[in-house]
Design a protein around this motif. Structure first.
Motif, PDB file in Angstrom:
ATOM      1  N   UNK A   1      39.760  64.820 -16.402  1.00 36.26           N
ATOM      2  CA  UNK A   1      40.240  63.480 -16.051  1.00 36.26           C
ATOM      3  C   UNK A   1      40.844  62.760 -17.254  1.00 36.26           C
ATOM      4  N   UNK A   2      40.739  63.327 -18.446  1.00 36.62           N
ATOM      5  CA  UNK A   2      41.210  62.639 -19.647  1.00 36.62           C
ATOM      6  C   UNK A   2      42.427  63.323 -20.276  1.00 36.62           C
ATOM      7  N   UNK A   3      43.058  64.223 -19.504  1.00 43.48           N
ATOM      8  CA  UNK A   3      44.219  64.929 -20.044  1.00 43.48           C
ATOM      9  C   UNK A   3      45.441  64.010 -19.982  1.00 43.48           C
ATOM     10  N   UNK A   4      46.153  63.800 -21.088  1.00 43.04           N
ATOM     11  CA  UNK A   4      47.335  62.918 -21.071  1.00 43.04           C
ATOM     12  C   UNK A   4      48.482  63.552 -20.287  1.00 43.04           C
ATOM     13  N   UNK A   5      49.338  62.710 -19.707  1.00 43.42           N
ATOM     14  CA  UNK A   5      50.500  63.161 -18.940  1.00 43.42           C
ATOM     15  C   UNK A   5      51.671  63.370 -19.907  1.00 43.42           C
TER      16      UNK A   5
ATOM     17  N   UNK B   1      57.945  62.155 -15.810  1.00 47.13           N
ATOM     18  CA  UNK B   1      59.027  62.273 -14.841  1.00 47.13           C
ATOM     19  C   UNK B   1      58.745  63.380 -13.826  1.00 47.13           C
ATOM     20  N   UNK B   2      58.270  64.522 -14.313  1.00 44.15           N
ATOM     21  CA  UNK B   2      57.933  65.621 -13.400  1.00 44.15           C
ATOM     22  C   UNK B   2      56.796  65.213 -12.468  1.00 44.15           C
TER      23      UNK B   2
END
Length: 910
Positions: free
Chosen positions: A17-21, A25-26
């Motif tokens: 839940x803490x993974x950055x985006x 855009x994708x």
């Protein structure tokens, strides 16, 4: 789950839940696509697309959260069903005949003058499930291995007997002797699966609900354990457990699911017969038990296959483009589905399909009779075959098949789906006629109207019977069948026992440690050492068995994939795929299931194992007594060690740990040989004889229970000319009184023998009493032998009357007799009537508590000084000492003051 090392991931189906985006855009493109699907095609289409994406993600091994519950439809879609290799028409005729014979057998057993009853409805609901298994999956033992292990649902036994009758394994005389095991011997059939009662037929006793599921799990695990250690090739064996949905409420049914998933037991399949009914009513009237069980099993890491609808629903489901039908299935509670099983097609049309125009339109072209026969998946051979095939081919996980059925299926309107159907045992003439017509059997009305209804057999040369034999031949023989192929084990010689017979010298050790030392020597034996299976519930260190960690190692199919915190220590915790020790966590039920699976391996796989299960004695017969009965019923063998025994010996732990009664509970189990040894040399002779009786040339179907203690004492060396017969039969004279002129006898067992010896000294030095001390190694065996003698004498009055061993043993001893132990008085009181003289017992009756050993023993008045008082009291009754001596003893030893007692030895876990 994947196979190999990925079978046991640290995070199961997790989603960080803490993974950055890193690519917003994708991400937005995916979200926009979902929004478009919802807006243009509707929520149901979007839901379908999401489910397909999750399915593909799993195929690609992308970690996504597990779905705990899916729609109330079959897991295997019609398009994915495999080719059905059987002849469905022949199998239908076979099943119809089996259904008839099972019901008729129970009905005939309820005839006037017999009335032993039985259960009809359970097999009626599960008959198709078994039939597909018998015809296509269950492997027999003719190939020389253990075949498959099938845990049959206990109440379905009439159907298993009926099938065996069709195959000429049982006769009509056998069927008419159902539940009449003694009066119709040797033809009697046991009510449920009982290997002890039918040792050539049944393998696993299962009717004590909840024990079948846990037994199956640990049987599958034992198969893997034996294979990993090179003892038996079990790679082809599959374990099947047939269970009831109501049975799944038993804690043992679900309590150990995670071990099966954690160890990837894909050799295990549960088949839960979800007829939605308990014994008295619905399982989940307001809910949906299949959905609930799906969530539980998925959450535990199992592969779940739902088998809910038969093929007649396929065209309707194919029309359900907007999900209205599936939604109706999802939201209809079980209680209502049970009602639909008892109502007409018109009722189902009005109440299931009638409240939505789209549903009504689906069935407009169907008659009420067609709607009535929209069936459940557990009665459809092709659907069942697809589910079973998928289960045995699945890898990396155990599988559960949740099969929806109707209880009492085909038995007619008086039985099908009725709340009382479990207790209904008799078919009326009208019931029989309807049942016959439903099954299309060629039985005339007059055969049903006069006398007992007949059995039906199509003839030994019929197409049906030949088909049955051919299928079983192709699958390796008949099931169920219990075969004992194991050969006697070469037993260790006397040198193996020499060390423990020498005593402990100046060192004080507990009897637990004496046993562990002997076990270590036995495990070094080149012939049988590898056959020992060590089992403990997370307390090897408590029992001083951590010394086995480096050499025997703890069994774990994945090995040890971490660095142990104590890796640099001599006794480091060590796991291995070929480990010999089973460390079953804090689960006595799991340990006992391991014990049973190992103890019956001599029959299941033809390879004897010698299980040694060590546990806190309070948590054995008291907590898992039903499983010990199951062990006896399964004819399992092995050693059961009730460690930390006694009401007062386990200092500080208190009430719930203070065992003063397990020996009494053990006495109720006819398959248990129980001992309460005091010293290492006694243990040596008991274990040696146990190995002979359980694994020697004339092996017996018993298991041994030894209570051992955690109190350190000095163990004497084995006396010259020791009375081995007395040790094994239950009592021998350990110490003969040498001074004093007034004779008396003190009997003691286990940790109480040193108290008796101290009492012997005090009596001689202070009261002129010459007391002999007897070690009662088994109060239970003494009583058991005496009862058998009395039984013989009762039935053979014309013969010379036998004398019990205990009576003969004490024939030359001058009483009185005082017995003492760390058990409640009921334990030594077992032999009172056969002791030839005045008999008094001392015991730890009541609840235990936390205190010093000395204080506890003074409180219960079982310490040495209390034994002295008891002997003097009995002598005073005979006029051999003055009664004033009694008050003197009470005052001298301060027997009314618990605090005055010597605290005694402290500590000593092992």
């Amino acid at each position: 789950m994947a196979s190999g090392s990925d079978r046991n991931p640290i995070i199961i189906g997790g989603l960080p839940s803490q993974v950055p985006d890193f690519d917003p855009e994708e991400t937005q493109e995916w979200l926009d696509s979902l929004d478009a699907a919802v807006d243009e095609r509707g929520r149901e289409r979007a839901r379908y697309l999401m489910l397909r994406l999750i399915e593909r993600a799993r195929e690609k091994r992308v970690a996504v959260p597990e779905m705990r519950s899916t729609d109330y439809v079959n897991t295997i879609p019609t398009r994915a069903e495999p080719f059905f290799p059987g002849n469905e028409e022949i199998e239908r005729r076979i099943l119809n005949a089996t259904r008839w014979n099972a019901a008729v057998m129970v009905s005939r057993a309820q005839r006037p003058g017999i009335g032993v009853g039985g259960h009809i409805a359970t097999f009626a609901s599960s008959a198709s499930l078994y039939d597909v298994g018998f015809n296509h999956f269950f492997r027999g033992k003719d190939e020389g291995d253990g075949g498959d292990q099938v845990f049959f649902q206990g109440h379905a036994s009439p159907g298993i007997y009926a099938r065996a009758y069709m195959l000429d394994r049982l006769s009509e005389q056998n069927l008419d002797a159902f539940r009449q095991e003694k009066s119709k011997a040797p033809y009697g059939l046991s009510s449920y699966p009982h290997p002890r009662l039918m040792p050539d037929f049944w393998e696993f006793p299962t009717v004590s609900m909840g024990l079948g599921p846990i037994g199956a799990i640990y049987q599958a695990r034992m198969n893997r354990y034996m294979h990993a250690r090179g003892i038996a090739d079990t790679s082809k064996s599959h374990v099947w457990a047939f269970l009831g949905d109501g049975e799944m409420d038993e804690p043992e049914s679900l309590g150990q699911l995670t071990i099966a998933a954690r160890e990837g037991l894909d050799n295990l399949t549960f088949v839960v017969n979800c007829n939605l009914q308990r014994l008295d009513g619905p399982v989940r009237g307001n809910g949906k038990v299949i959905q609930e069980l799906e969530s539980v099993f998925r959450g535990a890491g199992w592969n779940v296959i739902k088998l809910i609808w038969d093929r007649t629903w396929d065209p309707l489901l194919a029309q359900d483009r907007d999900g209205t039908l599936v939604n109706k299935m999802n939201t209809t509670p079980d209680g209502q589905f049970q009602t639909y099983a008892t109502e007409s097609g018109a009722y189902i049309r009005d109440h299931f399909f009638g409240d939505d125009q789209r549903l009504r339109a689906m069935v407009e072209g169907m008659t009420d009779d067609q709607i009535l026969h929209l069936g459940r998946g557990g009665h459809d051979h092709r659907k069942i075959y697809a589910a079973f095939k998928a289960a045995v081919e699945h890898t990396g996980q155990p599988t559960v098949i949740l099969a929806k059925t109707v209880k009492g299926w085909t038995l007619g309107p008086n039985f099908e789906g009725r709340n009382a159907t479990h207790q209904m045992k008799k078919l009326t003439v009208d019931d029989l006629k309807r049942f016959r017509d439903r099954l299309h059997l060629p039985i005339a009305d007059k055969e049903l109207e006069s006398g007992a209804p007949p059995y039906y057999h199509p003839g030994r040369d019929s197409e049906e019977i030949q088909y049955m034999h051919d299928r079983r031949k192709g699958l390796g023989g008949y099931v169920p069948t219990r075969v004992v192929r194991a050969q006697p084990l070469p037993l260790p010689d006397d040198k193996t026992y020499a060390s423990v017979k020498k005593g402990s010298g100046q060192q004080s050790i507990a009897t637990t440690m004496a046993f562990v030392r002997l076990l270590k020597d036995l495990m070094r034996d080149k012939e049988i050492g590898k056959r020992f299976v060590l089992i403990a519930p997370d307390e090897y260190r408590t029992f001083g068995m951590d010394s086995f960690f480096p050499s025997a190692k703890i069994y774990n199919p994945l090995g040890q994939q971490y660095e142990s915190v104590d890796r640099e220590l001599l006794l480091a915790y060590k796991e291995s795929p070929t480990g010999q020790m089973l460390h079953d966590g804090i689960s006595e039920a799991g340990c006992t299931a391991s014990l049973i699976a190992a103890g019956s391996a001599y029959a299941t796989h033809g390879e004897p194992l010698i299980p040694v299960y060590v546990f806190y004695s309070m948590f054995g017969f008291q907590r898992t007594g039903d499983q010990f009965w199951q062990m006896a019923d399964q004819l399992a063998r092995g050693f059961v060690l009730g460690a930390t025994a006694g009401r007062t010996t386990l200092t500080g732990e208190g009430l719930q740990h203070a065992d003063g009664h397990s020996q009494l509970l053990a006495s109720t189990n006819p398959g248990c040989v129980a001992y309460d040894p005091a010293f290492g040399f006694e243990i040596a002779h008991i274990v040696k004889d146990g190995l002979r009786r359980m694994y020697g040339p004339d092996s017996e179907d018993v298991f041994y229970y030894l209570t051992v203690y955690n109190e350190p004492i000095q163990h004497p060396a084995e006396p010259e000319n020791v009375d081995v017969e007395g040790i094994l039969k239950g009592v021998y004279r350990f110490s003969e009184g040498t001074s004093g002129s007034i004779p008396a006898q003190i009997l003691a067992s286990g940790v109480a023998v040193p108290w008796a010896v101290e009492a012997q000294r005090i009596l001689a030095e202070e009261w002129n009493v010459r007391a002999d001390v007897w070690s009662a190694t088994s109060w239970n065996e003494l009583r058991r032998e005496a009862v058998e003698v009395e039984r013989h004498n009762l039935l053979h009055p014309e013969e010379e009357q036998r004398v019990p061993y205990v009576t003969r043993k004490f024939s030359g001893a001058q009483g009185p007799f005082v017995a003492v132990s760390d058990w409640m008085r009921s334990v030594p009181d077992q032999i009172a009537r056969w002791v030839p003289g005045p008999y008094q017992s001392l015991g730890a009756d009541g609840f235990g508590f936390a205190d010093t050993r000395g204080a506890a023993r003074r409180f219960f008045h079982i310490d040495a000084q209390s034994v002295v008082l008891a002997v003097l009291t009995e002598l005073a009754k005979q006029g051999k000492v003055d009664r004033s001596a009694l008050k003197q003893a009470i005052d001298r030893y301060q027997l009314l003051d618990v605090a005055s007692a010597d605290p005694g030895a402290a500590g000593g876990d092992a």
